[in-house]
Write a protein that holds these residues in place. Structure first.
Motif, PDB file in Angstrom:
ATOM      1  N   GLU B 302     -23.543  47.452  27.088  1.00  0.00           N
ATOM      2  CA  GLU B 302     -22.731  48.416  26.190  1.00  0.00           C
ATOM      3  C   GLU B 302     -23.443  49.893  26.055  1.00  0.00           C
ATOM      4  N   LEU B 303     -24.723  49.856  26.325  1.00  0.00           N
ATOM      5  CA  LEU B 303     -25.279  51.212  26.324  1.00  0.00           C
ATOM      6  C   LEU B 303     -24.883  51.952  27.449  1.00  0.00           C
ATOM      7  N   LEU B 304     -25.014  51.253  28.950  1.00  0.00           N
ATOM      8  CA  LEU B 304     -24.549  51.772  30.005  1.00  0.00           C
ATOM      9  C   LEU B 304     -23.043  52.125  29.941  1.00  0.00           C
ATOM     10  N   ASN B 305     -22.240  51.258  29.263  1.00  0.00           N
ATOM     11  CA  ASN B 305     -20.905  51.920  29.159  1.00  0.00           C
ATOM     12  C   ASN B 305     -20.622  53.084  28.250  1.00  0.00           C
ATOM     13  N   LYS B 306     -21.417  53.290  27.402  1.00  0.00           N
ATOM     14  CA  LYS B 306     -21.280  54.479  26.813  1.00  0.00           C
ATOM     15  C   LYS B 306     -21.909  55.857  27.683  1.00  0.00           C
ATOM     16  N   HIS B 307     -22.642  55.647  28.455  1.00  0.00           N
ATOM     17  CA  HIS B 307     -22.927  56.635  29.651  1.00  0.00           C
ATOM     18  C   HIS B 307     -22.217  56.408  30.988  1.00  0.00           C
ATOM     19  N   ASP B 326     -18.566  35.675  34.163  1.00  0.00           N
ATOM     20  CA  ASP B 326     -19.061  36.055  33.015  1.00  0.00           C
ATOM     21  C   ASP B 326     -19.661  35.144  32.309  1.00  0.00           C
ATOM     22  N   PRO B 327     -20.935  35.084  31.758  1.00  0.00           N
ATOM     23  CA  PRO B 327     -21.728  34.358  31.040  1.00  0.00           C
ATOM     24  C   PRO B 327     -20.903  33.762  29.904  1.00  0.00           C
ATOM     25  N   CYS B 328     -20.936  32.460  29.360  1.00  0.00           N
ATOM     26  CA  CYS B 328     -20.012  31.899  28.178  1.00  0.00           C
ATOM     27  C   CYS B 328     -20.590  32.788  27.125  1.00  0.00           C
ATOM     28  N   THR B 329     -21.706  32.845  26.978  1.00  0.00           N
ATOM     29  CA  THR B 329     -22.279  33.362  25.638  1.00  0.00           C
ATOM     30  C   THR B 329     -21.906  34.856  25.554  1.00  0.00           C
ATOM     31  N   MET B 330     -21.848  35.569  26.625  1.00  0.00           N
ATOM     32  CA  MET B 330     -21.617  36.873  26.868  1.00  0.00           C
ATOM     33  C   MET B 330     -19.986  37.194  26.349  1.00  0.00           C
ATOM     34  N   ALA B 331     -19.124  36.511  26.920  1.00  0.00           N
ATOM     35  CA  ALA B 331     -17.829  36.573  26.769  1.00  0.00           C
ATOM     36  C   ALA B 331     -17.415  36.019  25.216  1.00  0.00           C
ATOM     37  N   ARG B 332     -17.843  34.775  25.082  1.00  0.00           N
ATOM     38  CA  ARG B 332     -17.191  34.409  24.027  1.00  0.00           C
ATOM     39  C   ARG B 332     -17.785  34.166  22.843  1.00  0.00           C
ATOM     40  N   TYR B 333     -19.167  34.570  22.728  1.00  0.00           N
ATOM     41  CA  TYR B 333     -19.899  34.869  21.477  1.00  0.00           C
ATOM     42  C   TYR B 333     -20.125  36.400  21.237  1.00  0.00           C
ATOM     43  N   ASN B 334     -20.444  37.131  22.234  1.00  0.00           N
ATOM     44  CA  ASN B 334     -20.501  38.423  21.991  1.00  0.00           C
ATOM     45  C   ASN B 334     -19.486  39.196  22.215  1.00  0.00           C
ATOM     46  N   GLY B 335     -18.547  38.798  22.888  1.00  0.00           N
ATOM     47  CA  GLY B 335     -17.363  39.627  23.128  1.00  0.00           C
ATOM     48  C   GLY B 335     -17.492  40.882  24.095  1.00  0.00           C
ATOM     49  N   ILE B 336     -18.534  40.886  24.982  1.00  0.00           N
ATOM     50  CA  ILE B 336     -18.639  41.848  25.942  1.00  0.00           C
ATOM     51  C   ILE B 336     -18.164  41.473  27.274  1.00  0.00           C
ATOM     52  N   ARG B 341     -17.168  45.686  33.556  1.00  0.00           N
ATOM     53  CA  ARG B 341     -16.258  45.889  34.546  1.00  0.00           C
ATOM     54  C   ARG B 341     -15.977  47.102  34.685  1.00  0.00           C
ATOM     55  N   ASN B 342     -16.246  48.019  33.468  1.00  0.00           N
ATOM     56  CA  ASN B 342     -16.121  49.501  33.734  1.00  0.00           C
ATOM     57  C   ASN B 342     -17.233  50.005  34.200  1.00  0.00           C
ATOM     58  N   ILE B 343     -18.494  49.594  34.173  1.00  0.00           N
ATOM     59  CA  ILE B 343     -19.610  50.126  34.728  1.00  0.00           C
ATOM     60  C   ILE B 343     -19.383  49.851  36.190  1.00  0.00           C
ATOM     61  N   ALA B 344     -19.010  48.665  36.773  1.00  0.00           N
ATOM     62  CA  ALA B 344     -18.972  48.531  38.087  1.00  0.00           C
ATOM     63  C   ALA B 344     -17.989  49.453  38.735  1.00  0.00           C
ATOM     64  N   GLU B 345     -16.835  49.701  37.919  1.00  0.00           N
ATOM     65  CA  GLU B 345     -15.511  50.574  38.618  1.00  0.00           C
ATOM     66  C   GLU B 345     -16.330  51.861  38.812  1.00  0.00           C
ATOM     67  N   ARG B 346     -17.223  52.313  37.913  1.00  0.00           N
ATOM     68  CA  ARG B 346     -17.726  53.815  38.052  1.00  0.00           C
ATOM     69  C   ARG B 346     -18.758  53.805  39.226  1.00  0.00           C
ATOM     70  N   ASN B 348     -18.514  52.197  41.940  1.00  0.00           N
ATOM     71  CA  ASN B 348     -17.825  51.938  43.031  1.00  0.00           C
ATOM     72  C   ASN B 348     -18.193  50.367  43.614  1.00  0.00           C
ATOM     73  N   ILE B 349     -18.257  49.577  42.552  1.00  0.00           N
ATOM     74  CA  ILE B 349     -18.569  48.119  42.876  1.00  0.00           C
ATOM     75  C   ILE B 349     -17.095  47.289  42.590  1.00  0.00           C
ATOM     76  N   LYS B 350     -16.576  46.665  43.755  1.00  0.00           N
ATOM     77  CA  LYS B 350     -15.316  45.981  43.368  1.00  0.00           C
ATOM     78  C   LYS B 350     -15.721  44.657  42.823  1.00  0.00           C
ATOM     79  N   LEU B 351     -15.072  44.355  41.863  1.00  0.00           N
ATOM     80  CA  LEU B 351     -15.479  42.850  41.163  1.00  0.00           C
ATOM     81  C   LEU B 351     -13.860  42.065  41.260  1.00  0.00           C
ATOM     82  N   ILE B 352     -14.314  40.835  41.853  1.00  0.00           N
ATOM     83  CA  ILE B 352     -12.916  39.961  42.126  1.00  0.00           C
ATOM     84  C   ILE B 352     -13.068  39.055  40.742  1.00  0.00           C
ATOM     85  N   GLU B 353     -12.018  38.913  40.408  1.00  0.00           N
ATOM     86  CA  GLU B 353     -11.976  38.043  39.183  1.00  0.00           C
ATOM     87  C   GLU B 353     -11.539  36.621  39.538  1.00  0.00           C
TER      88      GLU B 353
END
Lengths: 469, 429
Positions: B302-307, B326-336, B341-346, B348-353
């Motif tokens: 979240e912090l990196l996303n702010k930067h 996506d780790p379960c806890t991250m996606a479903r409990y933390n909603g992160i 994905r935003n960070i990876a895009e910046r 230049n990392i390509k993420l495959i879903e």
């Protein structure tokens, strides 16, 4: 109860393996349940859950059960809405979910699936071959294909558009109640004409044999076009469905509806603007783009000739996804409000409106619980009236049971009044009395005689044909 | 509470739509009591007095991953119950009944032993493995992170634990039968370095390297972005995730205030978390257990996303491609979900879903390795197999997922990376 059946459990373990017999009380109670909103009772609790790996093991279990005169209850995923899945006696519960392989033979034009394969898994497997499964039950994520064929339900789909899934079954592997293994049908893509036993087991609700494997024709994937239509009143929707059949308009694959209150709730839940009145969600299908475009155009013209506020083809897939989801969101809303007693009334189409208002009237006449909430939504174009009567969660178990029973009886009266039946949930278990009401004793006795011929000890799914509450 | 709890359990309308998404149902032979529906019903009928605690219930309830997929399905098409929380809470009832009845059946012996060991280690040593000592801070290396400061990078010892998880679970597998018989209680004498060595628990060097790099990569990235933070070094406690997940709420009531006291003594005002479980605990659980808990909590993603606009400072972004888990806890409990994905895009990392990602991600199996490591193996292997169809490089951001995927990566010719490790590589490229 376990001690009394210790030897039986040991014998069953010999047949299917130790780890495939579950006999502790908590597990037996879990497997005894179905979606009925009242608890299982002592006589519903199975002796053991037996999980055979193939038809041979099913055969051995049934032969053993006949020898010991112990009833056997077959269960897919237990989602039946009319009690077919709940054991009626302390039976051996046959869980077929270990038989769930799916093999597609494109060169032969068919696929085969173990009865315990989930419909969703079958659909996903077929999609790899650009093929579709012609059935759309709401429970498809978990319901088994064995259960689907045993009920022969097309569920949400309009039968006039695609028929029933049984129409595509080429053959079955069935274990008779006495344990013999039967192979029916054909390996050709052409179904046999004339006397052919496959038909006895399709829609047989597990009374005449245990379906263990299903062979179905491969159907190329369809292309869909979606239409949304808004109507001022429920009457306008009913008139449209009646006209659709009367004027022999090309039938849609889906014709769902939400009345004005339901549409308001559903649309709000998915973030769509408040709809104008009632909503109909219509899907046309074909195997070519040109075909489906033409059908959608024809249907839209038909709708525009009716008393419709607005009807249009939905181009944006996201919008359609929301419109379609509004239906299940209303279902959630309804189910979260209280205990729902549902029914399926499938009248002749020219009596659709009469039957609908008969169903509405029940709300004021029901005795076990005064003034339940009422709503109706669903596959009106099928035509099916799903009338729902809702009472609070806090309602005691005994009242719930009486209420469900009363709704069932009253809605069956409507089916019988219009010489109708139902096209989705099957007609044994809680609906067994309806068979007599609707078709008379002769019909019922014929069924019993067939049952007796194949299952002389009444081993299989005992209680479903006799009627159950 | 129990009336209210039973009333919640009773709301389940038995539609069973939850089971097809549950890994312990679908991958462990489609048995209903290994899915959320069966678990809820088992607890319901136990509380209604149909039966008391017994092995089948213990097995069913403690083999729940708490991955939360059932909550999503129930929210979409069911009663919107917090199914995984109902099951977690049920564990409290089970363990108290096991102890009250001095139950000595195989599953009861196993769970009783595992829970006693874990809780004792956590309470005495502030970590579940019970190692203690300087090991936890080795990863810091030359970073010179200050000891004091109101913003603290909080590892909760999670990444550092991973090299030991593999050997602990291997040991568990080896002695499981004996533990179920109630024997060998003294075998796994963790709690001291000596005990750890005596029990034959060794660090997995590959994981030690990966987890150290991950933490180092996260810490260095924050530094490069000008984020000021400190680290509690060997004063840093484990946050107690396992106590919560395993339904040891009574222990948690005592433990959380102790952890909060440590934070207070260090004048902590803000915590930067690095793993999903700790983040969930601090955001959602701590406020319930600690009156007036007002420490700000932010995950490093979240912090990196702010930067994001400053990420180019990190070094030479190169063309990298990974399938994302996506780790379960991250996606479903933390909603992160979107942040990485935003960070990876910046960067230049390509993420495959993969087919199941974001809110619908599939669990790594890790949460039940404490007692059912065989199940964990099946679930983790299945997920790696699924992910490897998309790419031979998997990226995730959870030490538990990392550990379990690494175990199976060789079989599928796949490499597994933690997001922090990738940051480390970018910073050193």
């Amino acid at each position: 109860m376990t001690n009394e059946y210790n030897d039986v459990i040991k014998d069953l373990m010999e047949i299917v393996g130790r780890e495939n017999v579950l006999y502790d009380l908590p597990t037996r109670i879990v497997y005894a349940q179905d979606p009925m909103p009242y608890d299982v009772e002592e006589h519903n609790i199975p002796i053991a859950i037996v999980r055979p790996a193939n038809a041979e093991e099913v055969s051995k279990v049934l032969k053993y059960a006949n020898e010991k005169k112990i009833p056997v209850h077959v269960r897919g995923s237990g989602t039946s809405l009319v009690g077919v899945a709940r054991p009626k006696t302390n039976a051996i519960l046959l869980d077929l979910r270990r038989i769930r392989d799916i093999v597609v033979y494109p060169e032969r034009g068919y696929f085969e699936a173990g009865a315990g394969a989930r419909i969703w898994e079958v659909r996903e497997k077929l999609a790899e071959y650009n093929c579709m499964l012609p059935a759309y039950p709401g429970s498809e994520r978990i319901a088994t294909i064995g259960g689907l064929i045993s009920a022969n339900t097309s569920a949400h789909a309009v039968d006039a558009a695609l028929g029933k899934p049984g129409d595509f079954v080429l053959g079955l592997e069935v274990v008779l109640p006495t344990g013999e293994i039967l192979h029916t049908g054909t390996e050709s893509t052409r179904r046999p004409a004339g006397v052919e036993l496959t038909k006895l087991f399709i829609g047989g609700e597990g009374l005449f044999g245990v379906i263990t494997r299903i062979r179905m024709r491969l159907i190329p994937n369809i292309i869909k076009r979606n239409i949304v239509a808004f109507f001022k009143t429920v009457d306008d929707v009913l008139n449209t469905v009646m006209s659709m059949y009367r004027e022999r308009v090309v039938p849609p694959l889906f014709f769902e509806f939400l009345d004005d209150k339901a549409a308001k709730v559903g649309f709000e839940a998915v973030g769509l603007p408040e709809p104008k009145g009632c909503v109909a969600m219509i899907t046309m299908h074909d195997w070519t783009k040109e075909g489906v475009e033409a059908k959608a155009r024809v249907f839209l013209e038909f709708l525009n000739g009716m008393n419709v506020i607005e009807a249009r083809i939905v181009e944006d897939p996201d919008e359609w996804s929301k419109i379609w989801r509004s239906r299940s969101e209303f279902g959630n809303f309804m189910n979260r409000r209280g205990v729902c007693a549902g029914s399926e009334i499938t009248p002749p189409v020219y009596k659709l409106k009469d039957a609908y208002y008969d169903a509405v009237k029940i709300k004021d006449e029901i005795e076990s619980y005064k003034n339940p909430d009422f709503c109706s939504f669903g596959h009106i174009g099928a035509p099916t009236i799903h009338a729902y009567y809702i009472i609070p969660f806090e309602t005691p178990n005994e009242v719930r049971k009486k209420f469900i029973q009363e709704v069932r009886f009253r809605t069956e009266e409507i089916n019988a009044k219009y010489n109708a039946c139902g096209g989705e949930w099957g007609i044994t278990a809680q609906r067994a009395e309806f068979i007599k009401m609707r078709y008379g004793e002769v019909y019922y006795n014929v069924l019993k005689k067939i049952k007796q011929a194949l299952d002389p000890n009444n081993i299989l799914n005992r209680g479903n044909l006799e009627g159950w509450w | 509470m129990s009336d209210e709890y039973l009333s919640e359990l009773s709301k389940c309308r038995k539609c069973r739509f939850c089971i097809d998404q549950c890994p312990t149902f679908t991958l462990l032979d489609n048995i209903e009591v290994r899915g959320p529906y069966g678990r809820v019903q088992m607890l319901k009928f136990m509380l209604k007095g149909f039966y008391d605690v017994e092995d089948s219930i213990i097995h069913s309830i403690y083999s729940c991953l708490r991955c939360g997929q059932c909550n999503v399905v129930c929210g979409e098409v069911g009663e919107a119950l917090e199914v995984s929380e109902l099951i977690r809470y049920g564990r409290n009832i089970l363990i108290s009944r096991i102890k009250e009845h001095k139950l000595s059946t195989p599953e009861a012996n196993l769970i009783n032993y595992v829970l006693d060991t874990l809780s004792s280690n956590i309470i005495k040593k502030y970590d579940p493995v019970g190692i203690g000592g300087k090991y936890w801070v080795k990863w810091v290396g030359d970073l010179n992170i200050p000891r004091r400061g109101s913003t603290v990078l909080y590892t909760s010892r999670m990444y550092q634990m991973t090299p030991y998880l593999t050997t602990v679970t291997d040991l568990m597998k080896k002695h499981r039968d004996m533990l179920m018989k109630g024997k060998m209680k003294g075998l796994i004498k963790v709690g001291t370095w000596l005990g750890v060595k005596w029990a034959g628990i060794k660090a997995d060097r590959k994981l030690e390297d990966k987890s150290s790099k991950a933490l180092y990569g996260i810490a260095l990235t924050l530094k490069k972005l000008g984020v000021e933070y400190s680290y509690l070094y060997d004063d840093e406690p484990y946050c107690g995730t396992l106590l919560y997940d395993l339904g040891l709420d009574e222990c948690l009531k005592d433990y959380i205030p102790k952890v909060v006291d440590i934070f207070r003594k260090h004048n902590v005002e803000k915590l930067i978390t690095v793993d999903p479980h700790t983040h969930h605990m601090l955001k959602d659980v701590y406020p319930e257990y600690s009156n007036g808990f007002n420490i700000e909590v932010i995950h490093y993603l979240e912090l990196l996303n702010k930067h994001v606009d400053e990420l180019s400072k990190l070094g030479n972004p190169s063309n990298r491609e990974y399938v994302i888990h996506d780790p379960c806890t991250m996606a479903r409990y933390n909603g992160i979900i979107e942040e990485p994905r935003n960070i990876a895009e910046r960067l230049n990392i390509k993420l495959i879903e993969p087919k199941r990602s974001k809110l619908y991600t599939k669990c790594c199996g890790g949460p039940i390795e404490y007692a059912y490591p065989d199940y964990t193996d099946i679930i983790a292997r299945d997920r790696v197999s699924e992910l490897s169809r998309h790419s031979n490089k998997i990226i995730t951001y959870c030490p538990i997922c990392l550990t379990n995927f690494v175990k199976h990566s060789g079989e599928f010719n796949t490499e597994v990376y933690d997001f922090g490790e990738v940051l480390y590589e970018i910073l050193h490229s």
